[in-house]
Design an enzyme around this catalytic site. Sequence first.
Site, mmCIF file in Angstrom:
data_model
loop_
_atom_site.group_PDB
_atom_site.id
_atom_site.type_symbol
_atom_site.label_atom_id
_atom_site.label_comp_id
_atom_site.label_asym_id
_atom_site.label_seq_id
_atom_site.Cartn_x
_atom_site.Cartn_y
_atom_site.Cartn_z
ATOM 1 N N TYR B 96 0.827 -1.208 0.000
ATOM 2 C CA TYR B 96 0.000 0.000 0.000
ATOM 3 C C TYR B 96 0.860 1.255 0.000
ATOM 4 O O TYR B 96 2.091 1.174 0.055
ATOM 5 C CB TYR B 96 -0.960 -0.022 1.194
ATOM 6 C CG TYR B 96 -0.333 0.097 2.564
ATOM 7 C CD1 TYR B 96 0.510 -0.897 3.064
ATOM 8 C CD2 TYR B 96 -0.603 1.187 3.382
ATOM 9 C CE1 TYR B 96 1.065 -0.791 4.327
ATOM 10 C CE2 TYR B 96 -0.058 1.297 4.653
ATOM 11 C CZ TYR B 96 0.782 0.305 5.117
ATOM 12 O OH TYR B 96 1.335 0.401 6.365
ATOM 13 N N ASP B 98 1.953 4.347 1.953
ATOM 14 C CA ASP B 98 1.999 4.855 3.320
ATOM 15 C C ASP B 98 2.782 6.173 3.326
ATOM 16 O O ASP B 98 3.998 6.175 3.156
ATOM 17 C CB ASP B 98 2.664 3.826 4.244
ATOM 18 C CG ASP B 98 2.395 4.129 5.707
ATOM 19 O OD1 ASP B 98 1.469 4.910 5.998
ATOM 20 O OD2 ASP B 98 3.102 3.577 6.566
ATOM 21 N N GLU B 103 4.692 0.759 0.400
ATOM 22 C CA GLU B 103 5.114 -0.030 1.568
ATOM 23 C C GLU B 103 4.700 -1.477 1.375
ATOM 24 O O GLU B 103 3.548 -1.772 1.039
ATOM 25 C CB GLU B 103 4.493 0.517 2.859
ATOM 26 C CG GLU B 103 4.776 -0.379 4.066
ATOM 27 C CD GLU B 103 4.630 0.316 5.408
ATOM 28 O OE1 GLU B 103 4.683 1.565 5.434
ATOM 29 O OE2 GLU B 103 4.475 -0.385 6.417
ATOM 30 N N THR B 106 5.468 -7.746 5.023
ATOM 31 C CA THR B 106 5.543 -9.189 4.750
ATOM 32 C C THR B 106 4.439 -9.929 5.494
ATOM 33 O O THR B 106 3.923 -9.443 6.506
ATOM 34 C CB THR B 106 6.889 -9.789 5.235
ATOM 35 O OG1 THR B 106 6.909 -9.774 6.675
ATOM 36 C CG2 THR B 106 8.077 -9.053 4.673
ATOM 37 N N HIS B 158 10.429 -1.410 9.387
ATOM 38 C CA HIS B 158 9.963 -1.705 10.742
ATOM 39 C C HIS B 158 9.837 -3.199 10.964
ATOM 40 O O HIS B 158 9.452 -3.938 10.055
ATOM 41 C CB HIS B 158 8.597 -1.062 10.975
ATOM 42 C CG HIS B 158 8.552 0.385 10.641
ATOM 43 N ND1 HIS B 158 7.440 1.015 10.154
ATOM 44 C CD2 HIS B 158 9.518 1.342 10.700
ATOM 45 C CE1 HIS B 158 7.693 2.286 9.937
ATOM 46 N NE2 HIS B 158 8.958 2.513 10.246
ATOM 47 N N ARG B 241 1.961 -6.161 20.000
ATOM 48 C CA ARG B 241 2.800 -6.231 18.796
ATOM 49 C C ARG B 241 3.871 -5.163 18.976
ATOM 50 O O ARG B 241 3.594 -3.964 18.844
ATOM 51 C CB ARG B 241 1.993 -5.944 17.533
ATOM 52 C CG ARG B 241 2.876 -6.004 16.285
ATOM 53 C CD ARG B 241 2.228 -5.382 15.069
ATOM 54 N NE ARG B 241 1.886 -3.988 15.233
ATOM 55 C CZ ARG B 241 2.042 -3.055 14.300
ATOM 56 N NH1 ARG B 241 2.548 -3.368 13.131
ATOM 57 N NH2 ARG B 241 1.665 -1.799 14.525
ATOM 58 N N HIS B 243 6.443 -2.889 17.872
ATOM 59 C CA HIS B 243 6.721 -2.355 16.538
ATOM 60 C C HIS B 243 8.019 -1.558 16.597
ATOM 61 O O HIS B 243 8.036 -0.413 17.063
ATOM 62 C CB HIS B 243 5.550 -1.472 16.106
ATOM 63 C CG HIS B 243 5.509 -1.193 14.641
ATOM 64 N ND1 HIS B 243 5.653 -2.173 13.686
ATOM 65 C CD2 HIS B 243 5.319 -0.046 13.960
ATOM 66 C CE1 HIS B 243 5.560 -1.634 12.484
ATOM 67 N NE2 HIS B 243 5.373 -0.349 12.616
#
Lengths: 61, 494
Positions: B96, B98, B103, B106, B158, B241, B243
Amino acid sequence: MTIHADRTTRRMDPEPERKLGDDSGPSKPDVKKPGGPNELLKRMKRVDPDQAKKYRQRSGQ
Amino acid sequence: MRPILAGLDTEYGFSVEGRGAEDQIDDAKALVRSFPGECFPFWDDRFEAPRNDLRGFRLERLSLDPDDAKFDVGRSHGPAFEVRSDRVLLNGARFYNDHGHPEYATPETWSLAEVALHDRAGDRVVVKSAAAFAAESGREVRVYKNNTDFHGASYGTHESYLVPRSIPLENLVNGLMPMLVARQVLCGAGKVGSEQGPRCDFQISQRADFFSEPLNAETLYRRPVFNTRDEPHADPAKWIRLHVICGESNLVATATRMKLALAKAALHLIESGDQPMWRLKDPVRTIKDVSRDPDGEGRIELEGCSWTTPRQVIESYVVPFLACIANSTDAYSIEMREQLSAAMGLLEARFTDPERFARSVDWAAKRALLTQYIAAEDTNWRDPALQALDLEYHRIDGEGLFHALLNMGAVDVDPSEADVLDRTANVREATRAKARSIAVTKFRDHLASASWGTLTFNTKLGEKTVTLPPERTYPDTLGQCATVEDFIMELERT
């Protein structure tokens, strides 16, 4: 790896023809395999020395 | 040991002939929409909460880079979902736009080798989309897998790690921060020059210049070393999560695997309460100090007027973790053992065998190449051509300097092309990405939306949302379901 200077003035290779997209899905980059250190130096000398000056991006995350 | 589920998302830099940063949002949107393969175009953003902070509050708003804001004065790019142009790919990845960058996120993975394969599959997706966009627009398009434009704008690569909510935040911060600061000596992408602070010729990290806070949930501006964004994409009572935004784009696949292996080793030790007890005096200053010391060991200032080195910090995690898994025979432990043993070898090789080190570490490979250029051309690091060559290292359409090194055999071998192509359309682990992949591949006509944690289908009985708990396994047999109703039933039973 060692690259050596080659200061002989030679005509630059023409820009390689750019492959355009098709709909066959992702594929491996069309890599031109350098023949050795001198080829790599030639490749580096073909890079526009101002390309980073001209390169502007928006901030991402 | 419970394997840690992880993923990697990369914002790619790109240039379009005759266009500038003011056009970048529109161009990134067009590039993503040019993706020539099969995909599903609806991402469910109901579960996204980028302003939630692990410290227990919610940011009022996310700060924007003021320079970028100027580009959009008086301009509208359309509704957010149109601008984002989400594509869920056959392999369960998200592709998409971003903030003006294509971006690629995975699919979720457990294996280090798999994340590196999917990362490379992402390169193929972006390059192919860029080629299609170039054909449509008639303009040359170049794609760079890097993290800076050399003028003060940075974009990220990231990592996401699924960790139990039961781990106290203080332990996560104190336990992981030293590794995040130290691991750049093995995982940095390298940069010619600096964009903030004192000038330097070359530094280990592309991103270090851009961190200004030790902790924060901001990611576009006032970036933190430790990101406290709380967006679990799973049951928030069970999971965080994590990040991580201070990593960077690696071209050498070994470095991609290393980046995740080192973070995972730290997280496993934190979970078991066995993490080393380093206390950094100033993480923001230290991440920059380490970055700016490519010739030395690097100095990490600690609380209490003492200091240590990145090597000692990394070893303080790797040695006890290797001891923990010394007798483990599961595939996850074996892979971690191989990668972390390689880390120990590279730490030793950094000063004893620089050529070996440069085969596996991006910043060292790039620096060795540019040093040779400086000698051959009788120039210096202040020559603008050096930053141009730095950028060229990261060009991924086959013309880039990393690819040249790869084809000369000067850096570690890449994953096989057959495997990379396979991962552009498949998931080979039983993570929840397999369910997403099967949904997009086989039941796309019934799919209403997808996200990391959910799939929503249109069924004979109406709309049905299925959650995808990340801790479960999703077997290949899901792909044998004949109808979407069977598929939903199997997902709910999994």
